[in-house]
Design an enzyme around this catalytic site. Structure first.
Site, PDB file in Angstrom:
ATOM      1  N   ARG A  31       0.823  -1.218   0.000  1.00 24.87           N
ATOM      2  CA  ARG A  31       0.000   0.000   0.000  1.00 24.87           C
ATOM      3  C   ARG A  31       0.853   1.263   0.000  1.00 24.87           C
ATOM      4  NH1 ARG A  31      -4.584  -2.165   4.184  1.00 24.87           N
ATOM      5  NH2 ARG A  31      -5.888  -3.111   2.591  1.00 24.87           N
ATOM      6  N   LYS A 202     -19.783 -16.676   1.643  1.00 24.68           N
ATOM      7  CA  LYS A 202     -21.213 -16.475   1.913  1.00 24.68           C
ATOM      8  C   LYS A 202     -21.952 -15.683   0.856  1.00 24.68           C
ATOM      9  CE  LYS A 202     -20.921 -16.593   6.909  1.00 24.68           C
ATOM     10  NZ  LYS A 202     -20.959 -15.734   8.095  1.00 24.68           N
ATOM     11  N   GLY A 358     -10.541  -8.973  -1.302  1.00 21.77           N
ATOM     12  CA  GLY A 358      -9.376  -9.446  -0.559  1.00 21.77           C
ATOM     13  C   GLY A 358      -8.892 -10.835  -0.878  1.00 21.77           C
ATOM     14  N   GLY A 381     -13.506  -3.711  -0.395  1.00 25.58           N
ATOM     15  CA  GLY A 381     -14.857  -3.207  -0.161  1.00 25.58           C
ATOM     16  C   GLY A 381     -15.218  -2.065  -1.091  1.00 25.58           C
TER      17      GLY A 381
HETATM   18  P1  AMP Z   1     -14.882 -14.169   0.989  1.00 29.63           P
HETATM   19  O1  AMP Z   1     -14.134 -13.355   1.973  1.00 29.63           O
HETATM   20  O2  AMP Z   1     -16.363 -14.121   1.115  1.00 29.63           O
HETATM   21  O3  AMP Z   1     -14.405 -13.953  -0.424  1.00 29.63           O
HETATM   22  O4  AMP Z   1     -14.579 -15.685   1.364  1.00 29.63           O
HETATM   23  C1  AMP Z   1     -13.301 -16.222   1.306  1.00 29.63           C
HETATM   24  C2  AMP Z   1     -13.261 -17.471   2.135  1.00 29.63           C
HETATM   25  O5  AMP Z   1     -14.212 -18.380   1.655  1.00 29.63           O
HETATM   26  C3  AMP Z   1     -11.929 -18.163   2.083  1.00 29.63           C
HETATM   27  O6  AMP Z   1     -11.328 -18.089   3.353  1.00 29.63           O
HETATM   28  C4  AMP Z   1     -12.281 -19.585   1.704  1.00 29.63           C
HETATM   29  O7  AMP Z   1     -11.593 -20.547   2.470  1.00 29.63           O
HETATM   30  C5  AMP Z   1     -13.768 -19.666   1.985  1.00 29.63           C
HETATM   31  N1  AMP Z   1     -14.421 -20.688   1.179  1.00 29.63           N
HETATM   32  C6  AMP Z   1     -14.362 -20.847  -0.142  1.00 29.63           C
HETATM   33  N2  AMP Z   1     -15.037 -21.933  -0.539  1.00 29.63           N
HETATM   34  C7  AMP Z   1     -15.551 -22.491   0.569  1.00 29.63           C
HETATM   35  C8  AMP Z   1     -16.334 -23.659   0.806  1.00 29.63           C
HETATM   36  N3  AMP Z   1     -16.731 -24.449  -0.189  1.00 29.63           N
HETATM   37  N4  AMP Z   1     -16.681 -23.919   2.074  1.00 29.63           N
HETATM   38  C9  AMP Z   1     -16.297 -23.129   3.092  1.00 29.63           C
HETATM   39  N5  AMP Z   1     -15.540 -22.016   2.922  1.00 29.63           N
HETATM   40  C10 AMP Z   1     -15.163 -21.704   1.669  1.00 29.63           C
END
Ligand code: AMP
Length: 400
Positions: A31, A202, A358, A381
Site C-alpha cells: 500500500r 457467503k 481481498g 470493499g
Molecule cells: P470471501 O471473503 O467471502 O471472499 O470468502 C473467502 C473465504 O471463503 C476463504 O477463506 C475460503 O476458504 C472460503 N471458502 C471458499 N469456498 C468455501 C467452501 N466451499 N466452504 C467453506 N468455505 C469456503
C-alpha cells in the site's frame, strides 16, 4: 492530478493501513508503494506533501485506562520505511491537528514531506466531523485523495475535508484514478461477453453485488461456499456444506432473475467433498447436488473446472471476486488455481480482467499470476461498492 503544485502545500489522504510485525515494522509495504507515484509527482512538481492515513482501529482497542494505545497504533511506525522508499527524510507530526502540527505544516518547504499521526486517534474521523476536517484542511492549499481502500467511507479525512477546498484545489491521486478507470471497463463500456466469477464463503456478503451483476453480465459463474445455497435452492442435497438457510429464497429469486435476463448462470456440476473441514480430511469427487453428511463441498470439481474454463476463455471482459474453494488448504485449491490460470490465459488473448476483493487478490498472488491479469484492485470493499453501482462518498466529494 491536473493541478499546478508548485509552491503549494498538498494534503494527501493515502492508505498506509499496512500490516506490522511484532516489532512494529512494516511487513507488507504494497500500500505504501501504491502511493509513491502520487507523492513523487507532487514533490517533482515543486509541492510540499502532508500525508494522512489511518492505521488499524485504535478507538476499538483502547488501553485499559481508556487512552489511545499510541505505542501500537502510531503511524510513526511507517516513517522510516517511507523515508527509505522516497529516498528523503520524512517528518512526523505527533498530532494530526492542532497548533504544533499547524506550525510544522507552515514551516514545510517545497520538496519536503510531513506525515501526520493516525487520523483514527480522533473521534471526529469516523464521524466525518466538519470541525476536525476543517483543522486538517487548514494545513494545506490543495487536497488529494489517493486512498481508494477507504473511498467508500464518509470519514473526515476521506470525504468531509474535501469541502474546505475549492473544486480546482482538490483531485484524485493516480491510484484512485487507475481504480476508477479500470472499474469502468466493467461498468461503463464492457466488452462482451462479460463474465463475473463470484466465489467466497457467503451469499449474504455479496447479495447486492449479485443483484447488480444479474442485470449486467452475460455469464455468472458461482463457486466457493456460496454455491451450495444455490444448489439447495435448486433442490439438491448438500450434506454439511456451507448453506445459509435464510438465503435460500433469495438464491431462488436470483436464479429466476438470471433466467429472465438470459444470463448464463453456471453452478459447479461437481465438487471436491471432504468428511471434515480440515486440511488433511478425506476427500473425493461428487456431484454437487448429491452430497450426504458428514461430507461437505470444499472446492469445485473437475467437470466444473472445465466448464468454468470454457466460459472464461470465451469471455472478453471478466470480474473475479472470491475463491472457488478453501484455497488456503492445498487439497482444495485446485478450483481457484484453475480459474486463476484460465483468467490469465483469457487475458493473454485480449480479454480485460479485473480481480477485486481481498481473498481473490490473495489467491491470484499465491498463484503467482497477478501480473498476468489486466488489473488487481487494491480496495476490496470500495471496489465491490463501485461495481454494485453505488456512489462512493470519497469519490463524490472530489467531484462535487
Ligand atoms: P470471501 O471473503 O467471502 O471472499 O470468502 C473467502 C473465504 O471463503 C476463504 O477463506 C475460503 O476458504 C472460503 N471458502 C471458499 N469456498 C468455501 C467452501 N466451499 N466452504 C467453506 N468455505 C469456503
Amino acid at each position: 492530478m491536473n493541478i499546478n503544485f508548485t509552491g503549494k502545500k498538498v494534503l494527501v489522504r493515502v492508505d498506509f493501513n499496512v500490516p506490522l510485525n511484532d516489532q512494529f515494522q512494516v511487513s507488507d509495504d504494497t500500500r505504501i508503494r501504491g502511493a509513491l507515484p502520487t507523492i513523487n509527482h507532487i514533490l517533482d512538481n515543486g509541492g510540499a506533501v502532508i500525508l494522512m492515513s489511518h492505521l488499524g482501529r485504535p478507538l476499538k482497542k483502547l488501553n485499559p485506562d481508556g487512552t489511545v494505545n499510541r505505542k501500537r497504533y502510531t503511524l510513526n511506525h511507517v516513517t522510516s520505511h517511507l523515508s527509505n522508499l522516497l529516498g528523503k527524510p520524512v517528518q512526523f507530526a505527533e498530532e494530526a491537528v492542532g497548533s504544533e502540527t499547524q506550525k510544522k505544516a507552515d514551516a514545510l518547504l517545497s520538496g519536503e514531506v510531513l506525515l501526520l499521526e493516525n487520523t483514527r486517534f480522533y473521534k471526529g474521523e469516523k464521524k466525518g466531523d466538519p470541525e476536525f476536517a476543517k483543522q486538517l484542511a487548514a494545513l494545506a492549499d490543495i487536497y488529494v485523495n489517493d486512498a481508494f481502500g477507504t473511498a467508500h467511507r464518509a470519514h473526515a479525512s476521506t470525504t468531509t475535508v474535501a469541502q474546505f477546498f475549492e473544486a480546482g484545489n482538490r483531485c484524485f491521486g493516480f491510484l484512485i484514478e487507475k481504480e476508477l478507470e479500470n472499474a469502468k471497463h466493467l461498468t461503463d463500456y464492457p466488452k462482451r461477453p462479460l463474465t463475473a466469477i463470484i466465489g467466497g464463503a457467503k451469499v449474504s456478503d455479496k447479495i447486492l453485488l449479485l443483484e447488480t451483476l444479474i442485470e449486467r453480465v452475460d455469464n455468472l459463474l458461482i463457486g466457493g461456499g456460496m454455491a451450495y445455497t444455490f444448489i439447495q435452492a435448486q433442490g439438491g442435497s448438500t450434506g454439511n456444506s456451507l448453506v445459509e438457510e435464510d438465503k435460500i429464497e433469495l438464491a431462488k429469486h436470483l436464479l429466476e432473475r438470471a433466467k429472465r435476463n438470459q444470463v448464463n448462470l453456471v453452478l459447479p456440476e461437481d465438487s471436491i467433498i471432504a468428511d471434515a473441514f480440515k486440511e488433511d480430511a478425506n476427500h473425493k469427487v461428487s456431484p454437487s447436488n448429491a452430497i450426504e453428511a458428514p461430507w461437505m463441498g470444499l472446492d469445485i470439481g473437475p467437470k466444473a473446472r472445465e466448464a468454468f474454463r470454457t466460459v472464461i476463455l470465451e469471455s472478453r471482459a471478466i470480474l473475479w471476486n472470491g475463491p472457488m474453494g478453501v484455497f488456503e488448504f492445498p487439497a482444495f485449491a485446485n478450483g481457484t488455481r484453475d480459474v486463476a490460470q484460465a483468467v490469465a490465459d483469457s487475458t493473454e488473448d485480449g480479454t480485460f480482467s479485473l480481480i477485486g476483493g481481498g481473498d481473490s487478490v490473495a489467491a491470484i498472488n499465491q498463484m503467482g499470476l497477478a501480473n498476468e491479469v489486466s488489473y488487481v484492485s487494491t480496495g476490496g470493499g470500495a471496489m465491490l461498492e463501485l461495481l454494485e453501482g453505488k456512489e462512493l462518498p470519497g469519490i463524490k466529494a472530489i467531484g462535487s
